[in-house]
Design a protein around this motif. Structure first.
Motif, PDB file in Angstrom:
ATOM      1  N   ASN A 140      13.494   4.445  -9.733  1.00  0.00           N
ATOM      2  CA  ASN A 140      12.869   5.541  -9.278  1.00  0.00           C
ATOM      3  C   ASN A 140      13.645   6.571  -9.519  1.00  0.00           C
ATOM      4  O   ASN A 140      13.877   7.271  -8.536  1.00  0.00           O
ATOM      5  CB  ASN A 140      12.414   5.032  -8.467  1.00  0.00           C
ATOM      6  N   THR A 141      14.282   6.469 -10.811  1.00  0.00           N
ATOM      7  CA  THR A 141      15.144   7.758 -10.850  1.00  0.00           C
ATOM      8  C   THR A 141      16.568   7.816  -9.387  1.00  0.00           C
ATOM      9  O   THR A 141      16.327   9.279  -9.626  1.00  0.00           O
ATOM     10  CB  THR A 141      14.679   9.072 -12.201  1.00  0.00           C
ATOM     11  N   GLY A 142      16.685   6.842  -9.464  1.00  0.00           N
ATOM     12  CA  GLY A 142      17.473   8.176  -8.682  1.00  0.00           C
ATOM     13  C   GLY A 142      17.265   8.054  -7.200  1.00  0.00           C
ATOM     14  O   GLY A 142      17.939   8.888  -6.106  1.00  0.00           O
ATOM     15  N   VAL A 143      15.922   8.441  -6.443  1.00  0.00           N
ATOM     16  CA  VAL A 143      15.654   8.624  -5.530  1.00  0.00           C
ATOM     17  C   VAL A 143      15.915   7.841  -4.481  1.00  0.00           C
ATOM     18  O   VAL A 143      16.215   7.093  -3.769  1.00  0.00           O
ATOM     19  CB  VAL A 143      13.693   8.672  -5.558  1.00  0.00           C
ATOM     20  N   SER A 172      -4.152  -0.833  -7.962  1.00  0.00           N
ATOM     21  CA  SER A 172      -4.095   0.237  -6.914  1.00  0.00           C
ATOM     22  C   SER A 172      -4.454   0.459  -6.082  1.00  0.00           C
ATOM     23  O   SER A 172      -3.404   0.467  -5.149  1.00  0.00           O
ATOM     24  CB  SER A 172      -5.438  -1.533  -6.275  1.00  0.00           C
ATOM     25  N   ASP A 173      -4.928   2.346  -5.217  1.00  0.00           N
ATOM     26  CA  ASP A 173      -4.602   2.906  -4.227  1.00  0.00           C
ATOM     27  C   ASP A 173      -5.579   2.123  -3.179  1.00  0.00           C
ATOM     28  O   ASP A 173      -5.027   3.073  -1.993  1.00  0.00           O
ATOM     29  CB  ASP A 173      -4.902   4.168  -4.481  1.00  0.00           C
ATOM     30  N   GLU A 174      -5.562   0.977  -3.167  1.00  0.00           N
ATOM     31  CA  GLU A 174      -6.289   0.990  -2.380  1.00  0.00           C
ATOM     32  C   GLU A 174      -5.047  -0.676  -2.209  1.00  0.00           C
ATOM     33  O   GLU A 174      -4.844  -0.776  -2.744  1.00  0.00           O
ATOM     34  CB  GLU A 174      -7.913  -0.672  -2.485  1.00  0.00           C
ATOM     35  N   PRO A 175      -5.377  -0.674  -0.139  1.00  0.00           N
ATOM     36  CA  PRO A 175      -4.021  -2.204  -0.517  1.00  0.00           C
ATOM     37  C   PRO A 175      -4.315  -3.422  -1.119  1.00  0.00           C
ATOM     38  O   PRO A 175      -5.568  -3.928  -1.030  1.00  0.00           O
ATOM     39  CB  PRO A 175      -4.125  -2.140   1.387  1.00  0.00           C
ATOM     40  N   PHE A 176      -2.881  -4.657  -1.911  1.00  0.00           N
ATOM     41  CA  PHE A 176      -3.864  -5.547  -2.720  1.00  0.00           C
ATOM     42  C   PHE A 176      -2.013  -6.149  -1.443  1.00  0.00           C
ATOM     43  O   PHE A 176      -1.454  -5.532  -1.029  1.00  0.00           O
ATOM     44  CB  PHE A 176      -3.328  -4.580  -4.293  1.00  0.00           C
ATOM     45  N   TRP A 180       5.663   8.857   4.316  1.00  0.00           N
ATOM     46  CA  TRP A 180       6.035   7.368   3.488  1.00  0.00           C
ATOM     47  C   TRP A 180       5.350   7.313   2.367  1.00  0.00           C
ATOM     48  O   TRP A 180       4.073   7.523   2.114  1.00  0.00           O
ATOM     49  CB  TRP A 180       5.967   6.276   4.322  1.00  0.00           C
ATOM     50  N   SER A 181       5.745   6.649   1.233  1.00  0.00           N
ATOM     51  CA  SER A 181       5.038   6.707   0.289  1.00  0.00           C
ATOM     52  C   SER A 181       4.575   4.792  -0.317  1.00  0.00           C
ATOM     53  O   SER A 181       4.094   4.660  -1.292  1.00  0.00           O
ATOM     54  CB  SER A 181       5.958   7.269  -1.144  1.00  0.00           C
ATOM     55  N   ILE A 182       5.711   4.353  -0.087  1.00  0.00           N
ATOM     56  CA  ILE A 182       5.088   2.065  -0.126  1.00  0.00           C
ATOM     57  C   ILE A 182       5.186   1.973   1.859  1.00  0.00           C
ATOM     58  O   ILE A 182       6.236   2.349   2.304  1.00  0.00           O
ATOM     59  CB  ILE A 182       6.894   2.065  -0.415  1.00  0.00           C
ATOM     60  N   HIS A 207       0.632  -1.596  -0.209  1.00  0.00           N
ATOM     61  CA  HIS A 207      -0.009  -0.070  -0.439  1.00  0.00           C
ATOM     62  C   HIS A 207       0.514   1.566  -0.001  1.00  0.00           C
ATOM     63  O   HIS A 207       2.103   1.470  -0.075  1.00  0.00           O
ATOM     64  CB  HIS A 207      -1.151   0.393   1.353  1.00  0.00           C
ATOM     65  N   GLY A 208       0.338   2.472  -0.395  1.00  0.00           N
ATOM     66  CA  GLY A 208       0.943   3.634  -0.079  1.00  0.00           C
ATOM     67  C   GLY A 208       1.193   4.073  -1.456  1.00  0.00           C
ATOM     68  O   GLY A 208       0.015   3.372  -2.542  1.00  0.00           O
ATOM     69  N   SER A 209       1.385   5.872  -1.835  1.00  0.00           N
ATOM     70  CA  SER A 209       1.128   6.744  -3.275  1.00  0.00           C
ATOM     71  C   SER A 209       2.271   6.425  -3.518  1.00  0.00           C
ATOM     72  O   SER A 209       1.343   5.928  -5.301  1.00  0.00           O
ATOM     73  CB  SER A 209       1.612   7.946  -2.625  1.00  0.00           C
ATOM     74  N   PHE A 210       2.733   5.008  -4.057  1.00  0.00           N
ATOM     75  CA  PHE A 210       4.400   5.220  -5.037  1.00  0.00           C
ATOM     76  C   PHE A 210       3.215   3.954  -5.554  1.00  0.00           C
ATOM     77  O   PHE A 210       3.473   3.839  -7.427  1.00  0.00           O
ATOM     78  CB  PHE A 210       5.404   4.425  -4.192  1.00  0.00           C
ATOM     79  N   TRP A 211       2.534   3.077  -5.138  1.00  0.00           N
ATOM     80  CA  TRP A 211       1.524   1.719  -5.693  1.00  0.00           C
ATOM     81  C   TRP A 211       0.846   2.290  -6.457  1.00  0.00           C
ATOM     82  O   TRP A 211       0.835   2.096  -8.325  1.00  0.00           O
ATOM     83  CB  TRP A 211       1.336   0.610  -5.259  1.00  0.00           C
TER      84      TRP A 211
END
Length: 132
Positions: free
Chosen positions: A81-84, A41-45, A120-122, A31-35
């Motif tokens: 993710n481009t070196g984040v 899905s923006d819902e947990p999967f 957090w995003s992930i 879950h999280g915005s990254f996914w």
């Protein structure tokens, strides 16, 4: 092997056990915005992945361990993710197949001073781990 490395490996299940494991099958809830940005899905999967435990995925890392030898935080730059720069926090250890696995993981963007960003995003919640 130096004392710190031996302490850390022992805390996570021991050298002998890890030498017996070539891979792990991990069942997790993501879950999280990254996914959502990646088209999931923006819902947990639920997801199941297989990991080769003898292959290094990230080259430059900084590890933070507790006095008990267990990993608490892992800092690295995400290649996909481009070196984040991220701070990856782990906790809630459980024993699976004789090894200690942190079942709660949260990944934050890392600030210039190496502190973790507020959000957090992930999110990865590990439900089950099997040696393969």
């Amino acid at each position: 092997m130096n004392d710190l490395l031996e302490h850390v490996i022992s805390a996570h299940g021991g050298r002998e056990r890890w030498l017996q494991i070539g891979g792990l099958r991990v069942e997790a809830t993501l879950h999280g915005s990254f996914w959502a940005v990646r088209g999931f899905s923006d819902e947990p999967f639920e997801e199941t992945v297989t990991i080769d435990t003898r292959r290094e995925l990230i080259r430059f890392k900084t590890f933070y361990f507790g006095d008990d030898g267990l990993l608490r935080r892992l800092d690295y730059d995400v290649d996909v993710n481009t070196g984040v720069a991220v701070a990856h926090y782990v906790s809630d250890y459980r024993t699976f197949e004789g090894i200690q696995v942190p079942t709660w993981r949260r990944v934050h963007r890392r600030n210039a001073d190496n502190s973790a960003g507020e959000n957090w995003s992930i999110g990865i919640d590990i439900n089950r781990v099997m040696a393969v």
